[in-house]
Design a protein around this motif. Structure first.
Motif, PDB file in Angstrom:
ATOM      1  N   PRO A  47       0.836  -1.211   0.000  1.00  0.00           N
ATOM      2  CA  PRO A  47       0.000   0.000   0.000  1.00  0.00           C
ATOM      3  C   PRO A  47       0.867   1.256   0.000  1.00  0.00           C
ATOM      4  O   PRO A  47       1.970   1.270   0.542  1.00  0.00           O
ATOM      5  CB  PRO A  47      -0.800  -0.135   1.303  1.00  0.00           C
ATOM      6  N   ASP A  48       0.363   2.292  -0.639  1.00  0.00           N
ATOM      7  CA  ASP A  48       1.107   3.554  -0.731  1.00  0.00           C
ATOM      8  C   ASP A  48       0.778   4.433   0.472  1.00  0.00           C
ATOM      9  O   ASP A  48       0.054   5.423   0.370  1.00  0.00           O
ATOM     10  CB  ASP A  48       0.750   4.268  -2.037  1.00  0.00           C
ATOM     11  N   VAL A  49       1.300   4.046   1.628  1.00  0.00           N
ATOM     12  CA  VAL A  49       1.079   4.776   2.874  1.00  0.00           C
ATOM     13  C   VAL A  49       2.417   4.863   3.613  1.00  0.00           C
ATOM     14  O   VAL A  49       3.350   4.108   3.317  1.00  0.00           O
ATOM     15  CB  VAL A  49       0.028   4.079   3.774  1.00  0.00           C
ATOM     16  N   PRO A  50       2.536   5.765   4.594  1.00  0.00           N
ATOM     17  CA  PRO A  50       3.762   5.824   5.394  1.00  0.00           C
ATOM     18  C   PRO A  50       4.077   4.443   5.960  1.00  0.00           C
ATOM     19  O   PRO A  50       3.176   3.718   6.394  1.00  0.00           O
ATOM     20  CB  PRO A  50       3.420   6.829   6.492  1.00  0.00           C
ATOM     21  N   ALA A  51       5.368   4.084   5.948  1.00  0.00           N
ATOM     22  CA  ALA A  51       5.727   2.727   6.332  1.00  0.00           C
ATOM     23  C   ALA A  51       7.094   2.680   7.001  1.00  0.00           C
ATOM     24  O   ALA A  51       7.872   3.637   6.970  1.00  0.00           O
ATOM     25  CB  ALA A  51       5.716   1.816   5.101  1.00  0.00           C
ATOM     26  N   CYS A  52       7.366   1.523   7.586  1.00  0.00           N
ATOM     27  CA  CYS A  52       8.672   1.214   8.172  1.00  0.00           C
ATOM     28  C   CYS A  52       8.985  -0.226   7.800  1.00  0.00           C
ATOM     29  O   CYS A  52       8.095  -1.083   7.797  1.00  0.00           O
ATOM     30  CB  CYS A  52       8.641   1.386   9.689  1.00  0.00           C
ATOM     31  N   LEU A  53      10.229  -0.497   7.469  1.00  0.00           N
ATOM     32  CA  LEU A  53      10.659  -1.858   7.168  1.00  0.00           C
ATOM     33  C   LEU A  53      11.505  -2.371   8.326  1.00  0.00           C
ATOM     34  O   LEU A  53      12.596  -1.873   8.583  1.00  0.00           O
ATOM     35  CB  LEU A  53      11.472  -1.874   5.866  1.00  0.00           C
ATOM     36  N   VAL A  54      10.961  -3.351   9.051  1.00  0.00           N
ATOM     37  CA  VAL A  54      11.708  -4.015  10.126  1.00  0.00           C
ATOM     38  C   VAL A  54      12.396  -5.207   9.480  1.00  0.00           C
ATOM     39  O   VAL A  54      11.730  -6.173   9.069  1.00  0.00           O
ATOM     40  CB  VAL A  54      10.771  -4.456  11.266  1.00  0.00           C
ATOM     41  N   LEU A  55      13.706  -5.158   9.386  1.00  0.00           N
ATOM     42  CA  LEU A  55      14.451  -6.079   8.536  1.00  0.00           C
ATOM     43  C   LEU A  55      15.512  -6.856   9.307  1.00  0.00           C
ATOM     44  O   LEU A  55      16.380  -6.262   9.968  1.00  0.00           O
ATOM     45  CB  LEU A  55      15.112  -5.276   7.405  1.00  0.00           C
TER      46      LEU A  55
END
Length: 215
Positions: A47-55
């Motif tokens: 989705p084109d929304v604010p995000a964070c990638l926990v990697l």
């Protein structure tokens, strides 16, 4: 922050970690999507929304740091790294390339939540900045060729008389073009116009045009 206006992507090959993180984030009202590999994450619709990638650093296909390098030129979400085998070189590399944090397992819930919230805030700011620049580019495209010549001269600090001489046009004509530039760029002041030019990376240096036609 509501679950509808953001998402946290979790990439970790340990199913137990994915589930635990999902439950923790859900308890804080955060939406999540979890993946077992970098390949699965990259192929997924997002989705084109604010995000964070926990990697996670250690993944079955490619190293998390390698994934960070691969997506460096894209508009990817800010990254919070997790690892069970942390070392200083890896953490330095991750942070140097823009990671929000580099957490070693086991980590505290408070530290993880603080890092994720900082990442979401950072992504919101980046998205806002991109939207402003896109709007400025659209306004700039509405300028006539002559108005695009006038803009850098105006923001360089030249007086109307000087800018008019630079282009080989009358001062009155220059003033008309300047007014049109201000209106089309929605600049309330010269300071606004200067800021817009800087955001668009428009050079503000000038040089005399040879053979300019008087209009």
């Amino acid at each position: 922050m509501t679950a509808q206006d953001h998402i946290i992507f979790i990439v970790d090959d340990d199913e137990r970690i994915r589930e635990a993180l999902g439950e923790l984030l859900a308890s804080h009202g955060m939406a999540t999507a979890a993946y077992a590999s970098a390949t699965e994450y990259m192929r997924a619709d997002k989705p084109d929304v604010p995000a964070c990638l926990v990697l996670d650093v250690e993944l079955p296909d490619i190293n998390g740091l390698e994934l960070q390098s691969q997506i460096a030129d894209e508009n990817h979400p800010p990254i919070v790294f997790l690892t069970g085998h942390g070392d200083i070189p890896s953490s330095v590399r991750a942070i140097k390339h823009g990671a929000v944090d580099f957490l070693t397992k086991p980590f505290s819930d408070a530290n993880l939540m603080a890092a994720i919230q900082a990442a979401i805030a950072q992504d919101r700011k980046k998205r806002s900045d991109r939207a402003e620049i896109d709007e400025l580019k659209q306004r700039y495209l509405e300028l006539t060729p002559r108005e695009r010549e006038v803009l850098p001269l105006v923001v360089s600090g030249l007086l109307n008389k000087q800018a008019a001489a630079e282009l080989g046009i009358s001062e009155v004509t220059l003033q008309i073009h300047r007014r049109n530039v201000m209106q089309k760029m929605a600049a309330a002041s010269l300071a606004d116009l200067v800021r817009f030019a800087e955001r668009l990376e428009i050079p503000i240096t000038h040089s005399r045009r040879a053979g300019g036609n008087r209009i």
